[in-house]
Enzyme design. Structure first.
Site, mmCIF file in Angstrom:
data_model
loop_
_atom_site.group_PDB
_atom_site.id
_atom_site.type_symbol
_atom_site.label_atom_id
_atom_site.label_comp_id
_atom_site.label_asym_id
_atom_site.label_seq_id
_atom_site.Cartn_x
_atom_site.Cartn_y
_atom_site.Cartn_z
ATOM 1 N N TYR A 94 -15.306 -11.259 0.466
ATOM 2 C CA TYR A 94 -15.908 -9.955 0.199
ATOM 3 C C TYR A 94 -17.227 -10.089 -0.556
ATOM 4 C CZ TYR A 94 -11.993 -7.033 1.720
ATOM 5 O OH TYR A 94 -11.059 -6.370 2.471
ATOM 6 N N ARG A 96 -3.836 6.404 0.562
ATOM 7 C CA ARG A 96 -4.479 7.480 1.311
ATOM 8 C C ARG A 96 -3.576 8.251 2.256
ATOM 9 N NH1 ARG A 96 -9.185 4.139 3.999
ATOM 10 N NH2 ARG A 96 -7.549 2.546 3.891
ATOM 11 N N ARG A 112 -7.950 12.412 -4.922
ATOM 12 C CA ARG A 112 -9.258 11.890 -4.512
ATOM 13 C C ARG A 112 -10.304 12.990 -4.359
ATOM 14 N NH1 ARG A 112 -12.378 9.208 -3.781
ATOM 15 N NH2 ARG A 112 -12.559 7.942 -1.900
ATOM 16 N N ASP A 128 -7.020 -2.410 -7.435
ATOM 17 C CA ASP A 128 -7.707 -2.962 -6.273
ATOM 18 C C ASP A 128 -8.031 -4.428 -6.528
ATOM 19 O OD1 ASP A 128 -10.386 -3.377 -4.460
ATOM 20 O OD2 ASP A 128 -9.086 -1.850 -3.621
ATOM 21 N N ARG A 141 0.831 -1.212 0.000
ATOM 22 C CA ARG A 141 0.000 0.000 0.000
ATOM 23 C C ARG A 141 0.865 1.262 0.000
ATOM 24 N NH1 ARG A 141 -4.409 -1.574 4.592
ATOM 25 N NH2 ARG A 141 -5.446 -3.282 3.504
#
Length: 393
Positions: free
Chosen positions: A195, A72, A81, A117, A68
């Site tokens: 998921y 973010r 974003r 993703d 990652r």
């Protein structure tokens, strides 16, 4: 006479038709080969440390990248974003490329990983996935019963449906200018199944595990569907220019040894086998494969024999013990929360980890992904420490 002439004309039309079809097929194959050749005409690679380490070769220092590493916690990503939702960035090659390069510009890293993703796979199969701020991924219509498998587009054209990923990879390879290798990735079947049934993240994955106990046949059917699509997705990433591939079995921790060996391990092995065969079929060279099964410490010795070059370890695995059970290259495994520590403590933890793993058959990384509230300066400090300590071995 009329019948003979008609027969002659019919035959000529058929021959012309076959020739036309053959010619079209020939040009289609030719174009695909030319595109592949163009894709592979990339700038020369200047830093191949991670590739050589993955293959178990002796390297000048331990390579480092961070799971990652694009995301973010970076202010430049948050700026992107503000005007684009998460999946718009994933699905826009120029934006995905830009975000992929952000940590490479900031930190001393030995690999980039394409910004994408794991849930593009369920999307390709026809499921809607929303990324909600403060919540994470949400499936408005998750799989509830085995009958819901009929809603999946199991014959999906992966190359077409996920073309934006491959375009982003090719673009990024060129934009990297050979500075470091580019990693492609995907989620593993069990993690994706979790998921798709839970409708998002979960603390227990009890709905998905219920399927394993009550619907074993349907569970295996879904896992086989996912394994096939995942394998195709990874092959296409390699064709597009990915130089390493990682499979994230992020939800392995919810399975005990028996369930893991029944519902995860065989599919991880199928994927590795399928990738290597797929690359051979296309006349492409082999590339290193990494598997990261978070929480599957009980099965790391078996994971090491599933056909991957590198076994990723989470922070709960003792480096010394891992060397007793894994004969190939390992990757990891600093606790992501260690990045919150004061600089001196972070340096000590990094120094201890690198010393325990040693310089051979090792890729430095975290034991999971960076958390979104992490200070980029701490990440910079950790990546610098990784590199400094690795050079001293």
């Amino acid at each position: 006479g009329i019948n003979a002439e008609y027969g002659k004309q019919w035959y000529q039309r058929r021959v012309r038709g076959v020739l036309t079809l053959t010619t079209l097929l020939y040009y289609k194959i030719l174009i695909e080969v030319m595109v592949q050749k163009s894709n592979r005409d990339f700038p020369p690679l200047k830093n191949d440390l991670i590739i050589r380490a993955a293959y178990g070769e002796v390297v000048e220092r331990v390579p480092v990248w961070i799971m990652r590493q694009a995301g973010r916690y970076l202010p430049e990503f948050r700026e992107a974003r503000k005007v684009n939702d998460f999946f718009t960035i994933c699905q826009t090659p120029e934006l995905a490329c830009e975000v992929t390069l952000q940590p490479i510009a900031r930190f001393d890293l030995d690999a980039a990983i394409i910004f994408s993703d794991i849930l593009v796979i369920p999307q390709a199969l026809g499921m809607e996935v929303q990324m909600k701020t403060g919540v994470g991924p949400v499936f408005p219509e998750p799989l509830v019963t085995p009958k819901d498998l009929e809603k999946l587009d199991i014959d999906v054209n992966v190359k077409e449906k996920l073309s934006y990923v491959y375009e982003a990879i090719t673009l990024t390879r060129h934009k990297l200018e050979g500075k470091v290798p580019l990693i492609g990735f995907t989620g593993a079947p069990w993690t994706l199944m979790g998921y798709m049934i839970e409708g998002g993240g979960s603390k227990t994955y009890s709905k998905a595990k219920k399927w394993l106990y009550t619907e074993p046949e349907a569970s295996h059917k879904l896992l086989k569907i996912l394994s096939k699509v995942v394998t195709e997705h990874l092959i296409e990433q390699a064709v597009a220019g990915a130089q390493l591939l990682q499979v994230f079995e992020s939800c392995a921790e919810y399975l005990g040894p028996a369930l893991f060996e029944q519902y995860s391990l065989p599919y991880l092995q199928d994927i590795a086998t399928g990738i290597r065969q797929g690359l051979r079929d296309r006349g492409l060279p082999d590339i290193p494969l990494i598997v990261f099964a978070k929480g599957a410490y009980h099965s790391i010795s078996k994971i090491a024999y599933t056909g991957y070059n590198v076994v990723g370890l989470d922070w709960t695995v003792d480096p010394n013990i891992s060397r007793d059970f894994v004969h190939i290259t390992v990757q990891g495994n600093l606790d992501p929360c260690a990045l919150y520590a004061p600089k001196e403590e972070l340096e000590a933890l990094t120094r201890k980890m690198v010393r325990q793993f040693g310089a051979r058959n090792y890729i430095a990384n975290l034991g999971h992904g960076i958390y979104p509230d992490m200070d980029p300066e701490h990440v910079k400090s950790s990546s610098t420490q990784f590199t400094m300590r690795a050079r001293r071995l």
